[in-house]
Design a protein around this motif. Sequence first.
Motif: not given
Length: 461
Positions: A1-30
Amino acid sequence: MKKHQIIPACSLIFILLFYNEAMGVNLAIFGLLFIGLICYFFQDRFTERSHLILVVTSVLSCLAFAWYGDFPSFLALSMSILFLHFRTQDPELKIIQIFPLVFLNAFATLGRVFMFSQWLPEQKIHNNFAKKLVAYVVIPLIFLAVFFTAYSFGSEHFSSLLTDYTLDLNLFELIVLGVLGFYISFSFWNYWVPEICYEKNQLLDNEFNNISEIKNQQTFSFLDLDFERKSGEITLVLLNFMLLVFIITYNYEQFFETVEASKLSSATHERVNAVIFSIIMAVGVILFYFKGGFNFDKKAAPLKKLAKIWIALNGVLIVSTIIKNSEYVSFFGLTYKRLGVYAFLILAVMGLIFTFLKISRQKTNAYLFNQMVWCFYGTILLCSFVNWGNLITNYNISVNKGVEPRFLRSLHFNDESRNAYFSTLNIGGEGQGYLEENRVEDHKNDPFLSKALYYEFVNTK
């Protein structure tokens, strides 16, 4: 597992899922994303049935949170994914260690994120990285900015390419989500286990490793084993006698004395608190006397019998409390707290069962805690899957107890059952009932990623 790739990738996905959103389906997807990545990167470590069970429970807890979006399902989701990751990353460590490790890493991440050698590939730092950054990014951007400025003075239409519109982004929220997403991803994929956890892990084993040494181990330096054994027998005889007297008086007060309905609540709470204290102390006494040598001492047979009687009497006390709580429910109906009492008493029964098995099978004290962690986890899972608010509503309506409109409105996820009952009483349509109806509609109008899917299937007509 390449941590230097997976950590920024998950961070970017987190932003896309939660930007201007409340907690809901997005957390389940994450959460489902994390589960998928664990299964992909650590598939070679899925050697036990417990791994597959945790994958299933993790997926189900994510679906439960997508459906309800409440705290029990959030807790179940968090525990499931953490347990799964911990069991695949460090299967030799006992699961109980995850609780101090989560707390420790919550603070350690703040400093460890700057230890770049632990999660960034070393060869990229020393492989002309700075030269490439300057040559391929910095220099071109400088020339681009200079010439764009020069050309802007010569053409208004050219300068309007960047000046005639504004970027509709909440920069502050974007930064906060980026930092939070990176913090969560870094803590999850690059968590730290101190060496002491591996060194002391054997202390959490279910079995004794050095039986010959333990047999002669004394609790107090000034008491030899014979005196200590006799002291334990005297103590448990006295405790059994006192507990027996308490059970008799406890049950007499419960089932033979008349208690006013207005005082029933406080009386029940006091008795439940007494049972909680008794069970904790009961387990503590057993753990004190059977932490080592007495598990294997042939002369400790009377002590073991007295301990088992002590466990049985505490079991009787729990049964009496269950009956009392049921009487309380029959008077006033179900509530979340009364269901919580049942949950605690069931966990207490499980604790006594494992305490009995600890003595019978000569297990360590850690055995009890290891088993109770899984019992607690199973309880959390059950709480996240069941619609308790609707269950309380339907039960109370069926027995016509605890059906005050304000109370029923305070329960969660009972909209259809509550509104159907209100319609028979001509409550709703205006006032508070109308506002409750709007509340469901507000949830239906939430963006998809912010939804709790339960509200999508509520019939408001």
